[in-house]
Write a protein that holds these residues in place. Structure first.
Motif, PDB file in Angstrom:
ATOM      1  N   GLY A 142      -2.862  -9.011   4.207  1.00  0.00           N
ATOM      2  CA  GLY A 142      -3.028  -9.180   2.765  1.00  0.00           C
ATOM      3  C   GLY A 142      -3.259  -7.864   2.047  1.00  0.00           C
ATOM      4  O   GLY A 142      -2.779  -7.667   0.929  1.00  0.00           O
ATOM      5  N   ALA A 143      -3.989  -6.941   2.676  1.00  0.00           N
ATOM      6  CA  ALA A 143      -4.250  -5.640   2.055  1.00  0.00           C
ATOM      7  C   ALA A 143      -2.949  -4.862   1.879  1.00  0.00           C
ATOM      8  O   ALA A 143      -2.745  -4.176   0.872  1.00  0.00           O
ATOM      9  CB  ALA A 143      -5.236  -4.853   2.909  1.00  0.00           C
ATOM     10  N   ALA A 144      -2.053  -4.953   2.863  1.00  0.00           N
ATOM     11  CA  ALA A 144      -0.771  -4.255   2.756  1.00  0.00           C
ATOM     12  C   ALA A 144       0.061  -4.820   1.606  1.00  0.00           C
ATOM     13  O   ALA A 144       0.680  -4.064   0.843  1.00  0.00           O
ATOM     14  CB  ALA A 144      -0.014  -4.364   4.073  1.00  0.00           C
ATOM     15  N   PHE A 145       0.072  -6.150   1.463  1.00  0.00           N
ATOM     16  CA  PHE A 145       0.822  -6.740   0.350  1.00  0.00           C
ATOM     17  C   PHE A 145       0.162  -6.409  -0.992  1.00  0.00           C
ATOM     18  O   PHE A 145       0.858  -6.270  -2.010  1.00  0.00           O
ATOM     19  CB  PHE A 145       0.926  -8.253   0.528  1.00  0.00           C
ATOM     20  CG  PHE A 145       1.995  -8.669   1.496  1.00  0.00           C
ATOM     21  CD1 PHE A 145       3.331  -8.477   1.200  1.00  0.00           C
ATOM     22  CD2 PHE A 145       1.666  -9.251   2.715  1.00  0.00           C
ATOM     23  CE1 PHE A 145       4.330  -8.862   2.089  1.00  0.00           C
ATOM     24  CE2 PHE A 145       2.654  -9.633   3.616  1.00  0.00           C
ATOM     25  CZ  PHE A 145       3.987  -9.431   3.308  1.00  0.00           C
ATOM     26  N   ALA A 146      -1.152  -6.257  -1.022  1.00  0.00           N
ATOM     27  CA  ALA A 146      -1.825  -5.883  -2.265  1.00  0.00           C
ATOM     28  C   ALA A 146      -1.402  -4.488  -2.711  1.00  0.00           C
ATOM     29  O   ALA A 146      -1.146  -4.252  -3.898  1.00  0.00           O
ATOM     30  CB  ALA A 146      -3.344  -5.939  -2.062  1.00  0.00           C
ATOM     31  N   VAL A 147      -1.311  -3.560  -1.770  1.00  0.00           N
ATOM     32  CA  VAL A 147      -0.847  -2.212  -2.108  1.00  0.00           C
ATOM     33  C   VAL A 147       0.610  -2.254  -2.540  1.00  0.00           C
ATOM     34  O   VAL A 147       1.022  -1.559  -3.480  1.00  0.00           O
ATOM     35  CB  VAL A 147      -1.062  -1.259  -0.919  1.00  0.00           C
ATOM     36  CG1 VAL A 147      -0.440   0.106  -1.206  1.00  0.00           C
ATOM     37  CG2 VAL A 147      -2.546  -1.104  -0.616  1.00  0.00           C
ATOM     38  N   ASN A 148       1.408  -3.084  -1.875  1.00  0.00           N
ATOM     39  CA  ASN A 148       2.802  -3.240  -2.279  1.00  0.00           C
ATOM     40  C   ASN A 148       2.891  -3.734  -3.716  1.00  0.00           C
ATOM     41  O   ASN A 148       3.727  -3.255  -4.503  1.00  0.00           O
ATOM     42  CB  ASN A 148       3.494  -4.223  -1.330  1.00  0.00           C
ATOM     43  CG  ASN A 148       4.974  -4.372  -1.624  1.00  0.00           C
ATOM     44  OD1 ASN A 148       5.651  -3.402  -1.928  1.00  0.00           O
ATOM     45  ND2 ASN A 148       5.481  -5.585  -1.549  1.00  0.00           N
TER      46      ASN A 148
END
Length: 423
Positions: A191-197
């Motif tokens: 989820g953190a990676a998609f938030a940065v995306n």
């Protein structure tokens, strides 16, 4: 035709074969104006975010117990949506301006990335939702991509320098994206990676909103139907033999070389040397791409496509080393050379298209280029496994090396391609 790109020293006679280059520094030009700085930031964060997505999908879906095929379906739906809609994206960018379409595309993809970030942080979203959001993201990318090519000539006084600088930062961000996603997954979750995306889409949209572009004569002009605009784009495309000639040759390259190369290299290197070695190999390719971009900053060919074709001879070197089972250090060197060769070609090709195609047709021309290349690369990737199972992975790579040489020969034999001058 677009205004000529920023010029360097006076004309230089072509060497035999038409690939003479100027090695002196280009004439000073205000490349880093306000619009280019904003565009540079937008492209850097966008490529960073794109590089994070495969890692985020793999970590999120596999971590939730889904099979590896689920990751393939999610990424495949993105690619399919992109390939289907990119031609429409080119027409719409010509109708409503590229800048507006790129802002719209970023805003279209932003909510989906936020939703993926939240749902993966809380657990795991249903697969149908993942597939739907991935498809929407592919549509957004298709609406966004055609405008990239047409914006550069409008903001950069020297188109080749701009393309070279952007190629360098894109190569660096391509390496940084997966690494950052892996770090975020390790420290938190997918989820953190998609938030940065999602944040990269927001930054990109803000950058394009802040850009100030002078209107073109075609902006606001009467347009025909969507179908008639696509037909007009096809006529523009067919009227340039050097343009469709390169793309026709490139479809063969994508089917037989570029498409199979990625999955076969991954399978071969990972199986024989481990995933860590494959990761370093990809980093070597990214470093080579950055160096290729830097070379394109320095070298200014009189015949850009001819020079780019000669540079492409670095690609079969990489394939030969892979197919021959060379030691790991040589594999890294081959990947570096291949990355540099491909990056230099891309800068020459992009510059040729952006300076020889009229601005009011550039989005559609770029869309035809992207659609043709992507579709054939996708077919090549799909067929690579079954063909390698019959013939052998090394044999397919060695055959690809031979075809890559023939592609270079074909590019140099076609006179409109070989003799296309630098603007």
């Amino acid at each position: 035709m677009p205004a000529p790109a920023g010029s360097g020293p006076g004309p230089v006679p072509a060497e035999p074969g038409g690939v003479a280059v100027r090695t002196g520094p280009p004439a000073p030009a205000a490349l880093w104006n306000r619009n280019f700085r904003l565009f540079f930031v937008a492209r850097a964060v966008a490529v960073l975010g794109e590089g994070m997505v495969p890692v985020a999908f793999a970590a999120g879906l596999l971590g939730a117990g889904h099979p590896g095929s689920a990751v393939g379906y999610a990424l495949g739906l993105w690619t399919a949506a992109f390939a289907v809609f990119v031609l429409f994206g080119g027409v719409l960018a010509d109708r409503f301006t590229a800048r507006r379409m790129m802002i719209l595309a970023d805003l279209l993809r932003l909510p989906g990335a936020v939703l993926l970030g939240v749902t993966f942080a809380l657990g795991s979203p249903p697969l149908w939702a993942v597939y739907a959001l991935s498809t929407v993201a592919g549509v957004g990318a298709a609406l966004f991509q055609p405008g990239v090519a047409s914006t550069i000539p409008r903001i950069a006084p020297d188109v080749q320098r701009a393309n070279a600088v952007l190629r360098v930062v894109e190569a660096l961000m391509t390496m940084a994206g997966p690494a950052l996603a892996g770090l975020l997954v390790a420290l938190w979750n997918a989820g953190a990676a998609f938030a940065v995306n999602a944040a990269t889409f927001a930054v990109s949209a803000v950058c394009f909103t802040l850009m100030r572009l002078a209107p073109l004569p075609s902006d606001g002009a009467g347009r025909g139907s969507l179908g008639s605009e696509m037909a007009l784009g096809w006529r523009e495309f067919r009227s340039r033999s050097w343009l469709w000639g390169v793309i026709a040759i490139w479809t063969v390259y994508g089917l037989t070389v570029a498409g199979p190369m990625v999955p076969l290299t991954a399978n071969l290197v990972t199986g024989e040397h481990g995933s860590a070695t494959y990761g370093v190999l990809m980093a070597a390719g990214g470093a080579g791409s950055a160096v290729g971009g830097l070379l394109a900053l320095r070298l200014r060919p009189v015949r850009p496509l001819a020079a780019g074709a000669v540079a492409l001879l670095g690609l079969p070197v990489n394939l030969l080393l892979l197919g021959a089972g060379a030691p790991v250090p040589l594999l890294h060197a081959g990947q570096f050379v291949g990355g540099a060769a491909f990056a230099f070609w891309l800068v020459m090709w992009s510059t040729a298209v952006q300076t020889h195609v009229p601005q009011d047709a550039l989005n559609r021309m770029h869309a035809y280029d992207v659609a043709g290349s992507l579709l054939m690369m996708g077919v090549g990737r799909s067929l690579s496994g079954p063909v390698a199972a019959v013939l052998g992975t090394e044999e397919v790579l060695l055959a690809g090396a031979g075809i890559a040489v023939l592609v270079v020969v074909a590019l140099l034999l076609v006179r409109p391609i070989r003799t296309l001058p630098r603007v």
